[in-house]
Each structure stands twice: as C-alpha cells, then as structure tokens.
Motif scaffolding. Structure first.
Motif: not given
Length: 610
Positions: A2-7, A9-10, A120
């Motif tokens: 989830h952190s990778t997905r947020s990154y 998206e940013q 990933q």
C-alpha cells in the motif's frame, strides 16, 4: 504494498502536473491554430505514457483532445482490482498574449505503475518464499531437537507399558528435562526394588534348596527335580544315576579343623557341579554328609563315566596329607523315564555297596537291564528321522492351561513324532536328544508351527507352542519362522511362544533379538521350566516377556513345603510387579493347584489339571 502504491500515485500526479505545465508553456509561445495545437499534443501523447490529454476553452468547450484505450497487460485483473491506482490529473492554463486561451488536462497511463507494483510484488513474494523456507528449515531443526527427546520419552513410556524398563538421557529443553528426570527416577526405583527383591528371593532359594558348603542341591530339592526328570514326557528317555560316597571324613575332622574338610567338600562339589552344568538336564546334589548324587540323561556307558569321575576325585587325595587313601566309591545304574525314584536310589545304593567291596577307590556300574528304549544306533536311524520330518509325520496333542478361576488361558501344544511309518507316536523326550544331535531341530520346529497355524485356523482359542533353544539361536531358522508368522498376522495375537529357560540365558543376546522380533509380530513370549537361573531374573525386565512357566520341580508337593511356598509367593509378586503372569507346570493334585493359586499363580497345568 500500500505504501508503494501511494508513492506511485504521488509520482504519477507530479508527472501529470509537470507534463501539463510543460505543454501549456509550449503552446502559449506558439500560434494557436488547431494544427499547431494538435501537433504539440500528439508529440507528447505518442510517447504512449498518457491515457488522455485535452484542452478546454474557458467556457468549457473542448478545443483538442487525445485519448488512449486501456493497454493490454500481463498483470492479473485480480491484482489491479486489489490494488487500484488512481492518480490526480495535471492541469495548467494556456495563455494567448494577456488572455487565457484554455486549460490543459493531462492524465498519465497507470499501466507502467501497475507493472512496477507487480514486479515489486513478485520480488516480495520471492523473498518471502526464500526467507520463509529458510525460517521453516530452522524451525524444523528446532522442532526436531525438541521432538527427539520427546520421542525418546514416548518410547520410554511405551516400553514401560510393555514391561521393558529403560532410562533415557535428559533433554536440554527445561520443560521436558523435569519429566524425563521423573520417569528415569521411576525406572530406577523399579529396577532397585526389583533387584533387592530378587536378591532376597535368591538368598531364600539357595537357603531352601542348596547345600551351603558344596553349592549343590540338597536332598529335598534333588528329590523334586529327580521326580520331574523321571516323569515329565519331555524329559530324556533314560540315563545314568550315580551315587558318590566320600570315606573317612570324620577322620579328617579329627586330624584337621572343619575348615580343611569343608574346603575339600567344596572342591568335590565344584567338580561335580562342573560336570552337571555341561548340559541343562543334568542334576547334582549332596544327599547327606558324605553322599553325593549325579543324574546324567541320555548316557549309555555308565562304567566309563564312573571310572573317569573316580580318577578326577582321587586327584584330590594329596590335600588330605596322606591321612586318607580310600577316598571314594561310586555306584552307577541306568534308569528309564517312568521308573520310581525310591527304587532307583535303592538300586544305586546296592551298586555302591558292591563298589565298596571291590577295594580302594573302586566303582561299580550295574549292568543295563533289557528295556524298551529306542535303539538309535542303526545306520538308517538318522535317515528315518529326516524322512519323518520331511514327510510331516508330526501331530500336536493339547493340554489345558487354566487360570486362577478355572477359565482356560490357552492350550499347550505338545509334539508327537512317528519316526517309522506305521510305527508308534513318540513323545518329545523320546527323540529330542536325537534330533539335536542330527541338527534337525530347526526343521522340526518349523513343522510344529505350521501344524499350530493349521490348528488355529480350524478352532478358536489361544495356543502355546514350545520353541527349542537350538532353533531360537539359529538366525536362519528364526527368520524362516518369522516369515511364516508374518503371513498370518491375525493368528499371532493368539499364539504363545515359549523358550526353555536354559536356552534363553545361555544365549541371552540372541534371546533379546528373538523377543524384539516376535513381540513386533504380536506374539506372547514366555520362558518354560523357569526357576533354575533365578539369580539372573533381573535380565528379563527389559524384554517385554508376557509369562513364566515355573518348573515342576518347584511345584512337586508344594502343599507340604512351607519354605518353598514362601519362595514361590515372592516369585509371583516379583513377576507381577513388572506385568509378567506366572504359570505352574507339572501340577498333579487338586491340593497342589489350590495352594499355587493361593500363592499368586495366574495359571496351572499338569496331569492333575482338567
């Protein structure tokens, strides 16, 4: 993830903003004709990284727009649904001189972000598998180190239930160490208690049945065992009885102290006991102060043996310092199974009297009377035995073994052999010595067990079969017997296998292997004619034996022997403490049977049991 997905998206959002600002600045500096605008949009859009690029006028009308359908990808749909990526579009204003021309909107395609997220994920899964497998192996090794002492403790508990008392090394795991220490202490206490009780009963046994000076059997014990040798059907068909008398012992006592005389008697006892210990059925005893007895089954030449024994005894004469020259006389007679003991002793005394009249250190062997014993000296006799066994001229005769309440424990199978076609059926004592000399006991025992299996197929109940010591010690025949029984696993639970006591203790390690093999098959195992090696009973504690059959010499006239009753009661208690049942053989009267049951015997068998 989830952190990778947020990154991602940013990063897509920033890219949209940067692309929108760059495109807006470029178009602002160019002419605003549709062709120029379309070329600028196409130049950026054709890179394939954008989902849509559009320019709208201030009033909301679309001036130019390019859109791209969703790109085919190898990324699973479930992954896209589980990790949706939604990046905010980039917006920038396009100027025309000092006026607002329109607003450009840039939306980047997400397939590259999904591709990066999927790669990933694959890497993470791979690392998780590698580390999980490595961690699992470490866990397995740790569990193995824990389970190994735990398995040893389970084996120890199973051994205790099977009447085998084993100690184990204490494990390093603290929780298991305390349990292992407790079970080891339990086993040691049982061993120590068993050993102490054995020592006490052995001392009582020697006190009741043996002469303290010579170590030979006393008169009472000799009479009981001699009656067994004369009347049991598996005893030898005949043999020799010798009475040895030492002369002038009183003279020695007057000349020297009693220690010298006892030392001489001890050497005589050692000499006679050595002769008796050469075969299991031989019997030696000190009948009184100067008289000794020796019974040797399966011997024909009494004279030669008496002469040899006289020479060995007279070799002790130098210890008398010349005080005695006429040291001993020997009387020898032949006996047959079924003879009366009182008559035999009277005839032996007569032979001894004759020897005394013949002179110094003389011996006399009474001539063998004509009898009905089987002649085994013919050239074809060995072949007759071989033919009888190969042609299966065998049969089993059953005798009941009953429990304390009178209910049957099992049937004891006794062998009969027809040596000559259409001849008589011979009891075991008539031919076992011959089959042993001819090395036929293995084939004979296999034939007996085949008959026993056939019998158990045709009738219910449990069956006890005797296995000779020679077959038990022969690895090839032992394996053949095991293979035979493996073919009938349902019958093994109903089969009781008993081995003679002398054979078990003479080949003890072999007997241990035998017990291990046949206990795994489910058979019940026991010792027959038990009691003459009582001092070694502690060796039996880890074998898992099921029963002991006490020799008839201990049973004979037990209702009138208070001291022997005490010994047998202790023997029963000792055997019961390790889960072994005790059966008396050779019971002749109802009074004997009741006495034995009262002493703790679990079963009885013999001529008086029906």
């Amino acid at each position: 993830m989830h952190s990778t997905r947020s990154y991602l998206e940013q990063q897509l959002h920033r890219k949209n903003i940067d692309s929108a600002n760059f495109l807006a600045l470029t178009i602002s500096q160019l002419s605003k004709d549709p062709v120029t605008i379309a070329l600028q949009i196409a130049a950026l859009f054709d890179s394939g990284q954008y989902e849509s690029i559009s320019i709208t006028s201030p009033d909301g009308k679309v001036i130019a727009e390019r859109m791209q359908d969703r790109i085919d990808t190898t990324i699973p749909e479930w992954f896209i649904d589980f990790f949706p990526i939604s990046a905010e579009a980039g917006r920038a204003q396009i100027s025309d001189s000092w006026m607002q021309f329109g607003v450009i909107k840039v939306v980047s395609h997400t397939h590259l972000a999904y591709q990066a997220l999927w790669e990933q994920t694959e890497n993470l899964i791979l690392w998780f598998l590698v580390t999980g497998t490595f961690g699992g192996l470490i866990g397995v090794l740790i569990l193995y180190r824990i389970k190994r002492p735990l398995a040893a403790m389970v084996d120890q508990a199973d051994a205790i239930t099977e009447r085998r008392f084993l100690t184990i090394s204490e494990p390093r795991v603290p929780e298991l160490r305390s349990i292992a220490r407790a079970t080891n202490d339990l086993v040691r206490r049982l061993h120590n208690r068993f050993f102490e009780e054995t020592s006490r009963l052995e001392a009582l046994h020697k006190q009741l049945n043996y002469n303290a000076v010579t170590g030979l059997a006393n008169r009472k014990y000799f009479m009981s065992r001699a009656n067994t040798l004369l009347h049991e059907e598996d005893a030898a068909l005949g043999g020799v009885l010798l009475i040895i008398r030492l002369n002038d012992l009183a003279k020695l006592n007057r000349k020297f102290d009693r220690t010298v005389t006892n030392n001489l008697l001890g050497q005589v006892g050692t000499l006679i006991d050595k002769i008796a210990s050469e075969a299991p059925d031989r019997l030696s005893a000190r009948l009184n102060g100067s008289d000794f007895a020796l019974i040797i089954p399966d011997m024909n030449d009494a004279g030669h043996f008496a002469k040899q024994l006289t020479m060995e005894l007279t070799a002790l004469l130098p210890q008398t310092d010349g005080e005695i020259t006429d040291f001993c006389h020997i009387g020898a007679i032949h006996y047959q199974r079924g003879d009366k003991l009182d008559t035999l002793l009277a005839n032996a005394d007569a032979a001894l009297a004759t020897a005394s009249k013949l002179g110094t250190n003389a011996w006399h062997a009474a001539a063998m009377q004509s009898d009905s014993r089987i002649d085994t000296s013919g050239r074809g006799w060995g072949q007759n035995f071989t033919d009888a066994i190969s042609e299966n001229r065998l049969k089993l005769v059953l005798f009941p073994v009953v429990g304390a309440t009178g209910t049957p424990l099992h049937q004891e199978a006794v062998i009969r052999l027809q040596v000559q076609r259409d001849g008589d059926w011979l009891a075991a004592g008539d031919f076992m010595a011959t089959t042993t000399r001819l090395n036929l006991t293995g084939s004979l025992d296999l034939g007996v067990f085949r008959l026993a299996i056939e019998m158990m197929h045709s009738q219910s109940g449990e069956l006890a079969v005797n296995l000779s010591a020679e077959t038990m010690a022969d690895q090839d025949y032992r394996e053949k017997l095991a293979q035979l029984l493996r073919q009938h696993p349902d019958l093994c639970r109903r089969l009781w296998i008993e081995v003679p006591e002398y054979g078990a203790f003479n080949k003890f390690e072999t007997f241990r292997d035998f017990c291990h093999t046949f206990k795994e098959l489910g058979c019940r195992l026991g010792l027959e004619h038990f009691g003459h090696h009582f001092g070694e009973i502690q060796k039996l504690t880890d074998l898992g034996l099921d029963y002991l059959k006490v020799d008839a010499s201990f049973v004979y006239g037990i209702d009138q022997k208070k001291g022997q009753q005490k010994f047998l009661k202790g023997l029963c208690g000792l055997a019961h403490s390790v889960g072994i049942i005790v059966i008396a053989i050779g019971v002749q009267t109802e009074t004997e049977q009741k006495t034995l049951i009262r002493l703790g015997f679990d079963g009885v068998t013999g001529p008086g049991v029906k």
